[in-house]
Design an enzyme around this catalytic site. Structure first.
Site, PDB file in Angstrom:
ATOM      1  N   HIS A   1      10.740  10.184  -3.304  1.00  0.00           N
ATOM      2  CA  HIS A   1      11.760  11.010  -3.932  1.00  0.00           C
ATOM      3  C   HIS A   1      11.628  11.073  -5.448  1.00  0.00           C
ATOM      4  O   HIS A   1      12.579  11.454  -6.136  1.00  0.00           O
ATOM      5  CB  HIS A   1      13.151  10.490  -3.547  1.00  0.00           C
ATOM      6  CG  HIS A   1      13.558  10.831  -2.147  1.00  0.00           C
ATOM      7  ND1 HIS A   1      12.965  10.251  -1.046  1.00  0.00           N
ATOM      8  CD2 HIS A   1      14.479  11.708  -1.669  1.00  0.00           C
ATOM      9  CE1 HIS A   1      13.534  10.737   0.053  1.00  0.00           C
ATOM     10  NE2 HIS A   1      14.445  11.619  -0.300  1.00  0.00           N
TER      11      HIS A   1
ATOM     12  N   GLU B   1       8.161   6.270   3.320  1.00  0.00           N
ATOM     13  CA  GLU B   1       8.885   6.299   2.042  1.00  0.00           C
ATOM     14  C   GLU B   1      10.363   6.053   2.312  1.00  0.00           C
ATOM     15  O   GLU B   1      10.831   6.151   3.443  1.00  0.00           O
ATOM     16  CB  GLU B   1       8.657   7.635   1.323  1.00  0.00           C
ATOM     17  CG  GLU B   1       9.166   8.862   2.048  1.00  0.00           C
ATOM     18  CD  GLU B   1      10.629   9.207   1.748  1.00  0.00           C
ATOM     19  OE1 GLU B   1      11.146   8.777   0.710  1.00  0.00           O
ATOM     20  OE2 GLU B   1      11.247   9.898   2.580  1.00  0.00           O
TER      21      GLU B   1
ATOM     22  N   SER C   1      12.064  13.741   3.734  1.00  0.00           N
ATOM     23  CA  SER C   1      13.330  13.027   3.711  1.00  0.00           C
ATOM     24  C   SER C   1      14.028  13.188   5.067  1.00  0.00           C
ATOM     25  O   SER C   1      13.448  12.824   6.091  1.00  0.00           O
ATOM     26  CB  SER C   1      14.201  13.527   2.544  1.00  0.00           C
ATOM     27  OG  SER C   1      15.298  12.678   2.339  1.00  0.00           O
TER      28      SER C   1
END
Length: 305
Positions: free
Chosen positions: A274, A208, A113
């Site tokens: 996630h 992502e 992330s």
């Protein structure tokens, strides 16, 4: 991207793994499950009270978060390093890391992330192979296979199988070979034009995203498309892009538009993101993407041998 990579040693039973927090604050209780899982693996999680600091949307002052990272990477009693969480703030410590990068030792580092900023720093400026994978708090959300692969990635067990990804959905067929560059789409785009921008030449991108509307995903993919060096990208893997179920069909259509425009081997459904399925992926190592059959395979051991 450096041709000669520095590689970390895999962890061993009883090894110390330092919990750091370079990004956003969190509640102390949120970390407890992740600590238990690390201990269950046979590791010794270490942390200081500093990681619980709060300064608005940051986990303390920039210099303190950065100093914590440098100390973890320069120590001899730590073998692995994992952030408690992502959020926002990792980009704010890059200049401090740059000033102290000669103190960095090639410890094993895992996160994802917002931690994408650190992966790119270590890859571009230090040539260190890191692992795009769970943060400590997020470990509690992982499904069984993701958790098992995370354990194997930390201990360097059966890396050929640990870093083999099948069942991917082909969008544009073909076979590509290149170095893995994995990360969060927003962070990859935010780093363009900086000394830490993602190395696109010869890369297999693994992307992502989370909590971004479709038009922003469109804009960021357009930004990547227009980036100097994008022509050198060998292939693209889309992981979970974090859109709501009602927008999933529109997302697939959007990704297909870009994939066809790019004309490179491209797949959808790569197991990062996630949600509960978040497999570890080593940064900077050679891999092949076979978009004819939906498989990506890492070819190069990511650990010091």
């Amino acid at each position: 991207m450096r041709c000669s990579l520095r590689k970390p040693r895999a962890l061993h039973k009883g090894a110390g793994i330092q919990i750091v927090e370079p990004s956003s604050p969190f509640e102390r209780e949120a970390l407890s499950h992740g600590l238990s899982l690390l201990r269950d693996m046979g590791l010794n999680p270490l942390y200081s009270e500093r990681i619980f600091q709060k300064m608005g949307y940051l986990a303390g002052a920039d210099v303190l978060r950065a100093k914590e990272l440098v100390e973890a990477f320069s120590g001899d009693d730590v073998y692995g390093i994992i952030p408690a969480r992502g959020g926002y703030g990792a980009m704010r410590v890059l200049e401090y890391l740059e000033a102290h990068r000669h103190s960095i030792k090639p410890h094993l580092f895992m996160g994802f992330s917002d931690i994408t900023a650190l992966h790119m720093f270590f890859l571009v400026r230090y040539g260190l192979v890191t692992i795009h994978g769970t943060n400590a708090i997020f470990m509690a959300k992982l499904d069984r296979e993701s958790l098992e692969r995370t354990k194997k990635a930390l201990f360097g067990i059966g890396w050929e199988e640990t870093f083999l990804y099948g069942g991917l959905t082909p969008i544009v067929k073909g076979v590509a070979r290149g170095r893995v560059v994995a990360g969060n789409l927003s962070l990859l785009c935010a780093l363009f034009g900086t000394p830490y921008e993602p190395p696109l030449e010869g890369a297999i991108l693994v992307i992502e995203e989370v909590d971004e509307p479709l038009y922003r995903i469109d804009r960021m993919l357009m930004q990547i498309s227009l980036q100097r060096g994008f022509g050198g990208v060998r292939g693209v893997c889309f992981g979970d892009m974090g859109v709501v179920s009602d927008e999933q069909e529109a997302l697939v259509s959007l990704l297909e538009q870009f994939a066809v425009k790019w004309g490179k081997p491209c797949v959808f459904g790569f197991p990062i993101g996630h949600k509960s399925r978040n497999f570890p992926v080593p940064e900077g190592v050679m891999a092949t993407l076979d978009a004819d059959i939906g498989v990506m395979r890492v070819l190069e051991c990511p650990y010091e041998e």
